[in-house]
Design a protein around this motif. Structure first.
Motif, short mmCIF file in Angstrom:
data_model
loop_
_atom_site.label_atom_id
_atom_site.label_comp_id
_atom_site.label_asym_id
_atom_site.label_seq_id
_atom_site.Cartn_x
_atom_site.Cartn_y
_atom_site.Cartn_z
N UNK A 91 1.03 -0.91 -0.06
CA UNK A 91 -0.10 -0.31 -0.01
C UNK A 91 0.97 1.28 0.25
N UNK A 92 0.29 2.34 -0.05
CA UNK A 92 0.91 3.84 -0.21
C UNK A 92 1.93 3.79 0.76
N UNK A 93 1.66 3.63 1.54
CA UNK A 93 2.48 3.94 2.99
C UNK A 93 3.31 3.06 3.43
N UNK A 94 3.21 1.41 2.82
CA UNK A 94 4.36 0.97 3.26
C UNK A 94 5.58 1.59 1.89
N UNK A 95 4.72 1.92 0.86
CA UNK A 95 5.54 2.55 -0.13
C UNK A 95 6.35 3.62 0.13
N UNK A 96 5.85 4.63 1.07
CA UNK A 96 6.73 5.90 1.39
C UNK A 96 7.69 5.44 2.97
N UNK A 97 7.35 4.37 2.72
CA UNK A 97 8.90 4.21 4.40
C UNK A 97 10.46 3.66 3.25
N UNK A 98 9.19 2.86 2.55
CA UNK A 98 10.96 2.06 1.33
C UNK A 98 11.69 3.36 1.02
N UNK A 99 13.26 2.97 1.05
CA UNK A 99 14.11 4.20 0.01
C UNK A 99 14.32 3.73 -0.81
#
Length: 193
Positions: A185-193
């Protein structure tokens, strides 16, 4: 006129969901400061350098898969060097960025369930996105009784913006058994670097 201009120019971005503003998190190419952060992340351990990049480890019984971003490449290589008590030689920014973003897929450790990966795609905002390149290699998996079977592992490269947190993505693994999926989800994708 200005409203028509906005609708005309923003519609493709909204439909594709690939726009990423500078304030959003997510995977980006390394710069000096983020390279240093990746090295520090690797020194802190697997919780920072490895775990965030694993793809649905509890749900995916046929494969072991992870995202390789420029940040995770540097962080995981530093983590492995520290774990093995070797000299830390982090990959340079250009080298890490040059490999782009991709997904590594290996067969599961469970001999009975391990399967060859045949294809991988990403579904995003109603579209199916195929990898820009796919590379396969044979690998042997050994069972408890000593039996071995040969299956294949793969690497699938994608443009960096496919992982933008502007929309959820579903990763589709295709093998002899059919399809398996993993949704980020968008939250998980936001946490990736």
């Amino acid at each position: 006129m200005p409203l028509r201009f906005l609708v005309f120019h923003l519609a493709p971005v909204l439909v594709l969901g690939l726009h990423q503003s500078a304030s959003e998190g997510g995977i980006k190419f390394l710069r000096g400061d983020t390279h240093e952060e990746a090295v520090a992340c690797g020194r802190t351990g697997a919780d920072c350098a490895v775990a965030p990049y694993l793809l649905c480890p509890m749900e995916n019984e046929h494969y072991s898969a992870w995202i390789a971003s420029p940040f995770s490449r540097v962080a995981s290589s530093v983590y492995e060097a520290v774990r093995r008590r070797q000299r830390v030689r982090p990959m340079e920014e250009n080298g890490a960025n040059g490999w782009g973003v991709g997904i590594y897929v290996s067969p599961a450790q469970n001999y009975e369930k391990a399967e060859s990966i045949q294809r991988l795609a990403i579904r995003r905002a109603g579209q199916t996105i195929e990898p820009t390149t796919s590379t396969f290699a044979p690998v042997n998996v050994q069972g408890l009784a000593g039996a071995t079977k040969q299956v294949s592992k793969g690497f699938f490269a994608f443009p960096i913006d496919v992982f933008s947190p502007a929309a959820d993505i579903t990763i589709v693994f295709v093998g002899p058994f059919g399809e398996a999926t993993c949704t980020l989800d968008r939250l998980k994708l936001s946490s990736l670097r």
